[in-house]
Design a protein around this motif. Structure first.
Motif, PDB file in Angstrom:
ATOM      1  N   ASP A 109      -1.562   7.623   6.312  1.00 49.19           N
ATOM      2  CA  ASP A 109      -0.465   7.085   5.508  1.00 49.19           C
ATOM      3  C   ASP A 109      -0.758   5.606   5.334  1.00 49.19           C
ATOM      4  N   ALA A 110      -0.006   4.760   6.029  1.00 48.25           N
ATOM      5  CA  ALA A 110      -0.328   3.340   5.958  1.00 48.25           C
ATOM      6  C   ALA A 110      -1.607   3.064   6.719  1.00 48.25           C
ATOM      7  N   GLY A 111      -1.877   3.875   7.744  1.00 48.91           N
ATOM      8  CA  GLY A 111      -3.091   3.704   8.519  1.00 48.91           C
ATOM      9  C   GLY A 111      -3.861   4.992   8.550  1.00 48.91           C
ATOM     10  N   MET A 112      -5.002   4.957   9.182  1.00 49.14           N
ATOM     11  CA  MET A 112      -5.841   6.143   9.219  1.00 49.14           C
ATOM     12  C   MET A 112      -6.471   6.253  10.593  1.00 49.14           C
ATOM     13  N   VAL A 113      -6.507   7.461  11.114  1.00 48.99           N
ATOM     14  CA  VAL A 113      -7.293   7.740  12.302  1.00 48.99           C
ATOM     15  C   VAL A 113      -8.150   8.940  11.961  1.00 48.99           C
ATOM     16  N   SER A 114      -9.424   8.795  11.942  1.00 50.65           N
ATOM     17  CA  SER A 114     -10.284   9.936  11.672  1.00 50.65           C
ATOM     18  C   SER A 114     -11.453   9.922  12.637  1.00 50.65           C
ATOM     19  N   TRP A 115     -11.894  11.108  12.983  1.00 49.97           N
ATOM     20  CA  TRP A 115     -12.991  11.266  13.924  1.00 49.97           C
ATOM     21  C   TRP A 115     -14.111  12.012  13.228  1.00 49.97           C
ATOM     22  N   ARG A 122      -7.443   4.571  -5.492  1.00 50.57           N
ATOM     23  CA  ARG A 122      -6.544   5.579  -4.938  1.00 50.57           C
ATOM     24  C   ARG A 122      -6.177   6.644  -5.978  1.00 50.57           C
ATOM     25  N   ARG A 123      -6.078   6.235  -7.225  1.00 47.98           N
ATOM     26  CA  ARG A 123      -5.840   7.230  -8.265  1.00 47.98           C
ATOM     27  C   ARG A 123      -7.039   8.166  -8.416  1.00 47.98           C
ATOM     28  N   LEU A 124      -8.230   7.609  -8.374  1.00 48.49           N
ATOM     29  CA  LEU A 124      -9.428   8.443  -8.508  1.00 48.49           C
ATOM     30  C   LEU A 124      -9.580   9.388  -7.322  1.00 48.49           C
ATOM     31  N   LEU A 139       0.825  -1.205   0.000  1.00 49.64           N
ATOM     32  CA  LEU A 139       0.000   0.000   0.000  1.00 49.64           C
ATOM     33  C   LEU A 139       0.861   1.257   0.000  1.00 49.64           C
ATOM     34  N   ARG A 140       1.940   1.241   0.769  1.00 49.21           N
ATOM     35  CA  ARG A 140       2.834   2.391   0.776  1.00 49.21           C
ATOM     36  C   ARG A 140       3.466   2.576  -0.609  1.00 49.21           C
ATOM     37  N   HIS A 141       3.825   1.464  -1.228  1.00 49.12           N
ATOM     38  CA  HIS A 141       4.417   1.522  -2.575  1.00 49.12           C
ATOM     39  C   HIS A 141       3.402   2.090  -3.573  1.00 49.12           C
ATOM     40  N   ILE A 142       2.161   1.660  -3.474  1.00 52.78           N
ATOM     41  CA  ILE A 142       1.112   2.169  -4.369  1.00 52.78           C
ATOM     42  C   ILE A 142       0.946   3.669  -4.185  1.00 52.78           C
ATOM     43  N   ASN A 143       0.872   4.119  -2.927  1.00 50.79           N
ATOM     44  CA  ASN A 143       0.699   5.548  -2.660  1.00 50.79           C
ATOM     45  C   ASN A 143       1.839   6.372  -3.233  1.00 50.79           C
ATOM     46  N   GLU A 144       3.057   5.818  -3.203  1.00 49.84           N
ATOM     47  CA  GLU A 144       4.232   6.560  -3.664  1.00 49.84           C
ATOM     48  C   GLU A 144       4.392   6.530  -5.181  1.00 49.84           C
ATOM     49  N   HIS A 145       3.660   5.639  -5.879  1.00 49.03           N
ATOM     50  CA  HIS A 145       3.852   5.478  -7.324  1.00 49.03           C
ATOM     51  C   HIS A 145       2.545   5.603  -8.108  1.00 49.03           C
ATOM     52  N   LEU A 146       1.614   6.395  -7.592  1.00 46.60           N
ATOM     53  CA  LEU A 146       0.333   6.547  -8.286  1.00 46.60           C
ATOM     54  C   LEU A 146       0.509   7.125  -9.690  1.00 46.60           C
ATOM     55  N   ASP A 180       2.997   6.502 -11.693  1.00 45.26           N
ATOM     56  CA  ASP A 180       3.793   5.592 -12.522  1.00 45.26           C
ATOM     57  C   ASP A 180       2.854   4.809 -13.442  1.00 45.26           C
ATOM     58  N   PRO A 181       2.936   4.993 -14.761  1.00 42.29           N
ATOM     59  CA  PRO A 181       2.015   4.287 -15.672  1.00 42.29           C
ATOM     60  C   PRO A 181       2.217   2.776 -15.684  1.00 42.29           C
ATOM     61  N   THR A 182       3.364   2.292 -15.168  1.00 39.46           N
ATOM     62  CA  THR A 182       3.609   0.849 -15.143  1.00 39.46           C
ATOM     63  C   THR A 182       3.111   0.199 -13.851  1.00 39.46           C
ATOM     64  N   LEU A 183       2.490   1.000 -12.963  1.00 40.02           N
ATOM     65  CA  LEU A 183       1.991   0.438 -11.701  1.00 40.02           C
ATOM     66  C   LEU A 183       0.772  -0.436 -11.983  1.00 40.02           C
ATOM     67  N   ASN A 184       0.926  -1.734 -11.820  1.00 44.35           N
ATOM     68  CA  ASN A 184      -0.174  -2.677 -12.011  1.00 44.35           C
ATOM     69  C   ASN A 184       0.132  -3.966 -11.257  1.00 44.35           C
ATOM     70  N   SER A 185      -0.755  -4.933 -11.372  1.00 45.03           N
ATOM     71  CA  SER A 185      -0.595  -6.188 -10.630  1.00 45.03           C
ATOM     72  C   SER A 185       0.691  -6.907 -11.008  1.00 45.03           C
ATOM     73  N   GLU A 186       0.976  -6.953 -12.328  1.00 46.39           N
ATOM     74  CA  GLU A 186       2.178  -7.659 -12.782  1.00 46.39           C
ATOM     75  C   GLU A 186       3.442  -7.018 -12.212  1.00 46.39           C
ATOM     76  N   ARG A 187       3.486  -5.697 -12.224  1.00 45.76           N
ATOM     77  CA  ARG A 187       4.658  -4.995 -11.701  1.00 45.76           C
ATOM     78  C   ARG A 187       4.814  -5.254 -10.204  1.00 45.76           C
ATOM     79  N   LEU A 188       3.724  -5.245  -9.456  1.00 43.05           N
ATOM     80  CA  LEU A 188       3.801  -5.487  -8.015  1.00 43.05           C
ATOM     81  C   LEU A 188       4.249  -6.914  -7.723  1.00 43.05           C
TER      82      LEU A 188
END
Length: 271
Positions: A256-262, A194-196, A149-156, A158-166
């Motif tokens: 970030d990796a987690g969320m705390v919201s009220w 996440r991109r949307l 998830l951290r990798h996805i957030n950092e590479h949104l 990147d046009p090569t970000l997909n299942s095969e690349r991961l």
């Protein structure tokens, strides 16, 4: 009701802690069992699990905590879905959360962030009293999903970000990768969502926005393709994105990796 459609749409790997306010009564249904909570009590639900809640008319509040953030505070895996804590500690946390809800409108963002972090520690202590989950997901899977998830957030962008690349980057088979993200309909759905959401955040920033440029920026082959996906996820076209808060007083802390919201929810719970 949180059904399979909502699980796929929102993809929230989080726990929700419900706090009825005043005379509100909330009835929680999951796995064929019912739990009832009233003012002065709290209840956990797992947002990756199908469940529904019904209640008497009245206000309630909720705190949403990323699974990784809460699990990091627990000595071992706990079954928190449907868990209604009892005893002095649960009462102390319920009193604290109601006080937080009452004072939230007067807190600065910095003060609210500090209180939210302290609240997380209190909720973690309370959650540690929940039943053991002998069939809980292995810690290694939790750690791997957090890394991905951290990798996805950092590479949104990147046009090569997909299942095969991961799969290549993390040394996983397609089956293993899908299993990690099965509650969210697979990792491709997570990347798309996440991109949307990143596009929606940009649309709410000042300045003119070119939908075609945003579409290509986040890996869509055309503006129409992005618009269709955006409408499917959010229920409206990008140009109709509402940027004003949906509730009178909501505090969402950065995640970030987690969320705390009220959320100080001022809507009604209807039967």
């Amino acid at each position: 009701m949180r059904d399979q459609r909502k699980l796929r749409q929102h993809q929230a790997d989080s726990y929700r802690l419900m706090i009825p306010l005043k005379s509100t009564m909330v009835r929680f249904h999951s796995d064929g069992q019912y739990q009832s909570i009233s003012s002065g009590q709290v209840a956990f639900s797992d947002l990756t699990r199908v469940h529904e809640m019904h209640g008497s008319s009245g206000a309630f509040a909720q705190i949403v905590i990323g699974r990784d953030r809460l699990d990091a505070l627990l000595p071992n895996a706990r079954r928190l879905h449907g868990f209604v804590p009892r005893g002095p500690l649960a009462q102390l946390v319920a009193d604290h959360l109601r006080a937080f809800e009452r004072e939230l409108p007067s807190l600065t963002v910095a003060d609210a962030a500090r209180v939210a972090e302290a609240t997380l520690q209190m909720v973690g202590a309370m959650a540690a009293s929940g039943p053991l989950d002998d069939a809980g997901r292995p810690a290694i899977e939790l750690a791997m999903r957090r890394r991905i998830l951290r990798h996805i957030n950092e590479h949104l962008l990147d046009p090569t970000l997909n299942s095969e690349r991961l799969c290549r980057d993390f040394g996983l088979s397609r089956a293993s990768l899908y299993r990690l993200f099965e509650p969210f309909d697979g990792v491709a759905a997570v990347i798309r969502e996440r991109r949307l959401r990143a596009i929606r955040r940009e649309l709410c920033e000042p300045g003119p926005h070119h939908l075609g440029q945003l579409s290509y920026k986040y890996g869509y082959s055309s503006q129409s393709q992005m618009t269709r996906a955006f409408r499917t996820l959010f229920g409206h076209a990008p140009k109709d994105t509402p940027c004003a808060p949906q509730h009178k007083a909501i505090l969402d802390l950065p995640d970030d990796a987690g969320m705390v919201s009220w959320s100080r929810i001022l809507r009604q719970v209807e039967e």
